[in-house]
Structure formats: structure tokens, C-alpha cells
Scaffold this motif. Structure first.
Motif, short mmCIF file in Angstrom:
data_model
loop_
_atom_site.label_atom_id
_atom_site.label_comp_id
_atom_site.label_asym_id
_atom_site.label_seq_id
_atom_site.Cartn_x
_atom_site.Cartn_y
_atom_site.Cartn_z
N GLN A 1 0.74 -1.16 -0.02
CA GLN A 1 0.04 -0.08 0.21
C GLN A 1 0.92 1.45 -0.06
O GLN A 1 0.51 2.32 -0.43
CB GLN A 1 -1.04 0.05 1.14
N THR B 1 7.04 2.02 -8.19
CA THR B 1 6.55 3.66 -8.55
C THR B 1 5.79 4.13 -7.32
O THR B 1 4.78 3.50 -6.73
CB THR B 1 5.48 3.49 -9.56
N ARG B 2 6.52 4.88 -6.72
CA ARG B 2 5.87 5.80 -5.54
C ARG B 2 4.68 6.40 -5.85
O ARG B 2 4.15 6.82 -6.91
CB ARG B 2 6.88 6.76 -5.13
N HIS B 3 3.94 6.84 -4.81
CA HIS B 3 2.55 7.74 -5.18
C HIS B 3 3.04 8.99 -5.51
O HIS B 3 1.89 9.64 -6.27
CB HIS B 3 2.07 7.90 -3.53
N ASP B 4 4.03 9.54 -5.61
CA ASP B 4 4.29 10.88 -6.28
C ASP B 4 4.87 10.55 -7.75
O ASP B 4 5.10 11.50 -8.34
CB ASP B 4 5.41 11.72 -5.64
N HIS B 5 4.69 9.27 -8.24
CA HIS B 5 5.00 8.75 -9.60
C HIS B 5 6.13 8.84 -9.83
O HIS B 5 6.62 8.33 -11.14
CB HIS B 5 4.02 9.83 -10.56
N ALA C 1 2.60 2.83 -5.05
CA ALA C 1 1.17 3.23 -6.29
C ALA C 1 1.48 1.91 -7.08
O ALA C 1 0.29 1.30 -7.23
CB ALA C 1 1.50 4.30 -7.13
#
Length: 112
Positions: A50, A78-82, A53
Motif C-alpha cells: 500500500q 512507482t511511488r505515490h508521487d509517480h 502506487a
């Protein structure tokens, strides 16, 4: 088994992932402390999934000596900040009666 295992991780299907684990599984992911027990591993892996991303594994090699499965490849997080990070990994799995009893992941996650 390896294809289905990595598919469960990459799709973040924690129930499918947990189905591969023995009740008394030992799990070590990179420099995390060792985790013991299926429920504890399931909770820790779910929290990590979770936190990302997208996760994508590309397995390049796989060997199956005796009751072990050893594989290596690349994983892209891929992080949540893309932003993305791709690192090589190697996994060693001990399998007994179709369930993973010892799950070791070797990857340098320091850049995450």
C-alpha cells in the motif's frame, strides 16, 4: 508458482499472496527485521504494497534445486508521487508441501 506469486504481489492481491505461505513462514525482506508467522508476514507485506502506487517484477532467471526456488530479476517501484526506482532483486524460497516456509528477498531498497 513463481509467475503466480509475483502476479499476486504486482496486483497487490494480498489474499492470493498469503495463500503461498505456510503458517510458520519465516520472511526477510531486504534489511527489515525477520518476520515470523503467516499473519505477521501478510500484514507487513500488505503495508508495504500500500505504500507504493505500482510494483512491477521482471523475473529473468529461476532455478529449482531440491526444495528451493531461487529467482532473480528487476523490480520497479512507482511511488505515490509517480517517481520510479528500478533495482535488481534475488529471492530464495524454501517450499514444503507447496507452501513457502522460508522467504528471503535480497534487494537494495535504500533509495526508497
Amino acid at each position: 508458482m513463481i509467475t503466480a506469486l509475483f502476479d499476486s504481489i504486482d496486483t497487490k492481491d494480498i489474499n492470493a499472496f498469503a495463500n503461498f505461505l505456510a503458517e510458520d513462514v519465516i520472511f526477510c525482506f531486504s534489511n527489515w527485521p525477520q518476520i515470523e508467522g503467516k499473519a505477521n508476514v501478510e500484514n507487513a507485506v500488505n503495508a508495504f504494497l500500500q505504500s507504493m502506487a505500482v510494483i512491477e517484477h521482471q523475473v529473468s532467471d529461476c532455478w529449482q534445486p531440491d526444495d528451493m526456488v531461487i529467482c532473480r530479476g528487476f523490480v520497479t517501484y512507482t511511488r505515490h508521487d509517480h517517481t520510479k526506482l528500478t533495482v535488481p532483486f534475488a529471492n530464495m524460497l524454501q517450499v514444503l508441501d507447496g507452501k513457502i516456509t522460508d522467504y528471503q528477498i535480497f534487494a537494495d531498497l535504500s533509495a526508497l
